[in-house]
Design a protein around this motif. Structure first.
Motif, PDB file in Angstrom:
ATOM      1  N   LEU A  26       8.062  -1.559 -25.679  1.00 42.74           N
ATOM      2  CA  LEU A  26       7.741  -0.320 -25.459  1.00 42.74           C
ATOM      3  C   LEU A  26       8.561   0.437 -26.606  1.00 42.74           C
ATOM      4  O   LEU A  26       8.577   1.923 -26.300  1.00 42.74           O
ATOM      5  CB  LEU A  26       8.363   0.106 -23.776  1.00 42.74           C
ATOM      6  N   ARG A  27       9.577   0.125 -26.400  1.00 44.09           N
ATOM      7  CA  ARG A  27      10.712   1.064 -26.771  1.00 44.09           C
ATOM      8  C   ARG A  27       9.879   1.345 -28.304  1.00 44.09           C
ATOM      9  O   ARG A  27      10.665   2.353 -29.749  1.00 44.09           O
ATOM     10  CB  ARG A  27      11.936   0.668 -27.042  1.00 44.09           C
ATOM     11  N   GLN A  28       9.325  -0.179 -29.000  1.00 44.69           N
ATOM     12  CA  GLN A  28       9.017  -0.599 -30.423  1.00 44.69           C
ATOM     13  C   GLN A  28       7.885   0.919 -30.829  1.00 44.69           C
ATOM     14  O   GLN A  28       7.645   1.568 -31.522  1.00 44.69           O
ATOM     15  CB  GLN A  28       8.630  -1.480 -30.762  1.00 44.69           C
ATOM     16  N   LEU A  29       7.405   1.131 -29.785  1.00 52.46           N
ATOM     17  CA  LEU A  29       5.988   2.038 -29.510  1.00 52.46           C
ATOM     18  C   LEU A  29       6.436   3.476 -29.288  1.00 52.46           C
ATOM     19  O   LEU A  29       5.760   4.384 -28.947  1.00 52.46           O
ATOM     20  CB  LEU A  29       5.073   1.912 -28.610  1.00 52.46           C
ATOM     21  N   ALA A  30       8.109   3.810 -29.132  1.00 48.51           N
ATOM     22  CA  ALA A  30       8.566   4.765 -28.827  1.00 48.51           C
ATOM     23  C   ALA A  30       8.172   5.427 -27.389  1.00 48.51           C
ATOM     24  O   ALA A  30       7.756   7.205 -27.230  1.00 48.51           O
ATOM     25  CB  ALA A  30       8.432   6.064 -29.823  1.00 48.51           C
ATOM     26  N   LEU A  31       7.956   4.646 -26.784  1.00 48.18           N
ATOM     27  CA  LEU A  31       7.293   5.411 -25.228  1.00 48.18           C
ATOM     28  C   LEU A  31       8.416   5.503 -24.240  1.00 48.18           C
ATOM     29  O   LEU A  31       8.179   5.559 -22.854  1.00 48.18           O
ATOM     30  CB  LEU A  31       6.376   4.462 -24.468  1.00 48.18           C
ATOM     31  N   VAL A  32       9.727   5.167 -24.579  1.00 42.76           N
ATOM     32  CA  VAL A  32      10.737   4.838 -23.541  1.00 42.76           C
ATOM     33  C   VAL A  32      11.378   6.165 -23.704  1.00 42.76           C
ATOM     34  O   VAL A  32      12.636   5.865 -24.831  1.00 42.76           O
ATOM     35  CB  VAL A  32      11.471   4.104 -23.274  1.00 42.76           C
ATOM     36  N   ALA A  33      11.443   6.986 -22.800  1.00 45.15           N
ATOM     37  CA  ALA A  33      11.950   7.912 -22.586  1.00 45.15           C
ATOM     38  C   ALA A  33      13.855   8.326 -21.898  1.00 45.15           C
ATOM     39  O   ALA A  33      14.835   8.354 -22.460  1.00 45.15           O
ATOM     40  CB  ALA A  33      11.655   9.509 -22.153  1.00 45.15           C
ATOM     41  N   ASP A  34      13.901   7.414 -21.556  1.00 43.28           N
ATOM     42  CA  ASP A  34      15.083   6.974 -19.984  1.00 43.28           C
ATOM     43  C   ASP A  34      14.845   5.594 -19.629  1.00 43.28           C
ATOM     44  O   ASP A  34      13.928   5.252 -18.939  1.00 43.28           O
ATOM     45  CB  ASP A  34      15.336   7.960 -19.649  1.00 43.28           C
ATOM     46  N   THR A  35      15.669   4.964 -18.797  1.00 44.52           N
ATOM     47  CA  THR A  35      16.186   4.054 -18.108  1.00 44.52           C
ATOM     48  C   THR A  35      17.368   3.257 -17.833  1.00 44.52           C
ATOM     49  O   THR A  35      18.114   4.001 -17.790  1.00 44.52           O
ATOM     50  CB  THR A  35      16.008   2.429 -19.348  1.00 44.52           C
ATOM     51  N   GLN A  36      17.376   3.289 -16.659  1.00 47.72           N
ATOM     52  CA  GLN A  36      18.499   3.083 -16.177  1.00 47.72           C
ATOM     53  C   GLN A  36      18.049   1.939 -14.553  1.00 47.72           C
ATOM     54  O   GLN A  36      17.058   1.290 -13.961  1.00 47.72           O
ATOM     55  CB  GLN A  36      18.269   3.815 -14.420  1.00 47.72           C
ATOM     56  N   PRO A  37      19.603   1.126 -14.812  1.00 54.36           N
ATOM     57  CA  PRO A  37      19.677  -0.158 -14.118  1.00 54.36           C
ATOM     58  C   PRO A  37      18.995   0.407 -12.743  1.00 54.36           C
ATOM     59  O   PRO A  37      19.998   1.077 -12.180  1.00 54.36           O
ATOM     60  CB  PRO A  37      20.749  -0.949 -14.532  1.00 54.36           C
ATOM     61  N   ALA A  44      18.304  -8.534 -14.073  1.00 52.56           N
ATOM     62  CA  ALA A  44      18.488  -6.653 -13.812  1.00 52.56           C
ATOM     63  C   ALA A  44      17.307  -5.799 -14.438  1.00 52.56           C
ATOM     64  O   ALA A  44      16.315  -6.481 -15.003  1.00 52.56           O
ATOM     65  CB  ALA A  44      19.457  -6.411 -15.059  1.00 52.56           C
ATOM     66  N   VAL A  45      16.929  -5.517 -13.621  1.00 52.08           N
ATOM     67  CA  VAL A  45      15.528  -4.926 -13.195  1.00 52.08           C
ATOM     68  C   VAL A  45      15.873  -3.092 -13.433  1.00 52.08           C
ATOM     69  O   VAL A  45      16.487  -2.209 -12.686  1.00 52.08           O
ATOM     70  CB  VAL A  45      14.739  -4.864 -11.955  1.00 52.08           C
ATOM     71  N   PRO A  46      14.837  -2.851 -14.703  1.00 56.95           N
ATOM     72  CA  PRO A  46      15.883  -0.908 -15.048  1.00 56.95           C
ATOM     73  C   PRO A  46      14.252  -0.617 -14.376  1.00 56.95           C
ATOM     74  O   PRO A  46      13.471  -0.318 -14.292  1.00 56.95           O
ATOM     75  CB  PRO A  46      15.495  -1.437 -16.661  1.00 56.95           C
ATOM     76  N   MET A  47      14.309   0.898 -14.428  1.00 55.07           N
ATOM     77  CA  MET A  47      13.042   1.745 -13.834  1.00 55.07           C
ATOM     78  C   MET A  47      13.481   2.587 -15.505  1.00 55.07           C
ATOM     79  O   MET A  47      14.023   2.664 -15.913  1.00 55.07           O
ATOM     80  CB  MET A  47      14.018   2.987 -12.642  1.00 55.07           C
ATOM     81  N   ILE A  48      12.045   2.633 -15.310  1.00 52.29           N
ATOM     82  CA  ILE A  48      11.743   3.305 -16.560  1.00 52.29           C
ATOM     83  C   ILE A  48      11.233   4.620 -17.132  1.00 52.29           C
ATOM     84  O   ILE A  48       9.873   4.497 -16.120  1.00 52.29           O
ATOM     85  CB  ILE A  48      11.074   2.393 -17.838  1.00 52.29           C
ATOM     86  N   VAL A  49      11.881   5.450 -16.955  1.00 50.73           N
ATOM     87  CA  VAL A  49      11.157   6.760 -17.757  1.00 50.73           C
ATOM     88  C   VAL A  49       9.935   6.796 -19.139  1.00 50.73           C
ATOM     89  O   VAL A  49      11.093   6.391 -20.224  1.00 50.73           O
ATOM     90  CB  VAL A  49      11.541   8.189 -18.001  1.00 50.73           C
ATOM     91  N   MET A  50       8.719   7.035 -18.788  1.00 48.37           N
ATOM     92  CA  MET A  50       7.652   6.999 -20.432  1.00 48.37           C
ATOM     93  C   MET A  50       8.228   8.251 -20.943  1.00 48.37           C
ATOM     94  O   MET A  50       7.767   9.204 -19.802  1.00 48.37           O
ATOM     95  CB  MET A  50       6.337   6.855 -20.076  1.00 48.37           C
ATOM     96  N   THR A  51       7.499   8.010 -22.333  1.00 51.80           N
ATOM     97  CA  THR A  51       7.528   9.822 -23.246  1.00 51.80           C
ATOM     98  C   THR A  51       6.096  10.122 -23.165  1.00 51.80           C
ATOM     99  O   THR A  51       6.158  11.392 -23.311  1.00 51.80           O
ATOM    100  CB  THR A  51       7.968   8.866 -24.759  1.00 51.80           C
ATOM    101  N   THR A  52       5.307   9.361 -22.117  1.00 51.89           N
ATOM    102  CA  THR A  52       4.041  10.047 -22.086  1.00 51.89           C
ATOM    103  C   THR A  52       3.727  10.755 -20.888  1.00 51.89           C
ATOM    104  O   THR A  52       2.452  11.241 -20.115  1.00 51.89           O
ATOM    105  CB  THR A  52       3.140   8.917 -21.278  1.00 51.89           C
ATOM    106  N   SER A  53       5.286  10.631 -19.736  1.00 50.23           N
ATOM    107  CA  SER A  53       5.325  11.229 -18.874  1.00 50.23           C
ATOM    108  C   SER A  53       4.703  12.982 -18.639  1.00 50.23           C
ATOM    109  O   SER A  53       5.895  13.551 -19.461  1.00 50.23           O
ATOM    110  CB  SER A  53       6.127  10.766 -17.937  1.00 50.23           C
ATOM    111  N   ASP A  54       3.683  13.752 -18.142  1.00 51.02           N
ATOM    112  CA  ASP A  54       3.827  14.726 -17.655  1.00 51.02           C
ATOM    113  C   ASP A  54       4.577  15.403 -16.929  1.00 51.02           C
ATOM    114  O   ASP A  54       4.790  17.103 -17.185  1.00 51.02           O
ATOM    115  CB  ASP A  54       2.732  15.543 -17.468  1.00 51.02           C
TER     116      ASP A  54
END
Length: 213
Positions: A4-15, A175-185
């Motif tokens: 997802l990072r390679q596709l520039a789709l990750v805005a933020d991640t938190q453990p 560890a399981v992160p929570m991901i905020v997608m760049t595609t989110s409105d």
């Protein structure tokens, strides 16, 4: 996540939390396995999820490599079996095709049982659950669910042949992160939600429902 990072789709991640890798064996562990390596060394059949498909498989593969000083990577043993999905892995264990398996702790077992015995679940427990839900009493609903899961686990015990065996030396947290997608409105709201979940208040809520960090 890396893809997802390679596709520039990750805005933020938190453990957010951790999944625990555990060894699943026959009821009461009659073969007395002490680790995944003891299964392989004894020429018993050990099952894992395909590491190229699933995170569980990747974690299992890494653990086995660490235990065998890299021998698994160079020459996988004939008694190591790989499955495309965790459901297939658990089904093989229930049917006796393998002797032990590496899984994500008790959650995977509960999901497997609920999926496999869905018809029986609906027939026996749906009325109880509906009655609890109609009462609009959260404690009553929670108590009904706990009772249902308990009965299901006790009676099925993985097809009367398999149960959880969490060997102390065989527990590995991933560890399981929570991901905020760049595609989110609503990136701002999503980030506020992740912030809440990793706060002390959010952790308390997750701990209340069985999650650990």
């Amino acid at each position: 996540i890396n893809k997802l990072r390679q596709l520039a789709l990750v805005a933020d991640t938190q453990p957010l939390c951790h999944l625990t890798l555990a060894l699943l064996t026959e009821t009461d562990n009659p073969k007395r396995f002490t680790s995944a390596k003891s299964v392989l060394d004894g020429q018993y059949k050990l099952g894992i999820v395909d590491p190229s498909i699933d995170g569980l498989g990747e974690a299992s593969w890494n653990v086995l490599n660490k235990m065998t000083n890299g021998l698994i990577r160079t020459e996988p043993p004939a008694n190591l079996y790989q499955f495309a999905r965790q459901y297939e892995l658990l089904e093989a264990l229930e049917d006796g095709e393998i002797d032990a398996a590496l899984v994500w702790d008790v959650t995977s077992v509960t999901e497997f049982l609920l999926a496999k015995y869905a018809d029986e679940f609906n027939e026996r427990f749906a009325p109880l659950l509906r009655e609890a839900q109609r009462s609009k009493n959260r404690d009553k609903v929670r108590s009904a669910l706990k009772s249902i899961y308990g009965v299901l686990m006790d009676e099925k015990k993985f097809g009367t042949s398999v149960s959880l065996e969490n060997n102390p030396v065989e527990r590995y947290a991933v560890a399981v992160p929570m991901i905020v997608m760049t595609t989110s409105d609503t990136i701002g709201y999503s980030q506020r939600l992740t912030g809440y979940l990793i706060s002390n208040e959010g952790k308390a809520v997750m701990k209340k429902y069985g999650f650990t960090r």
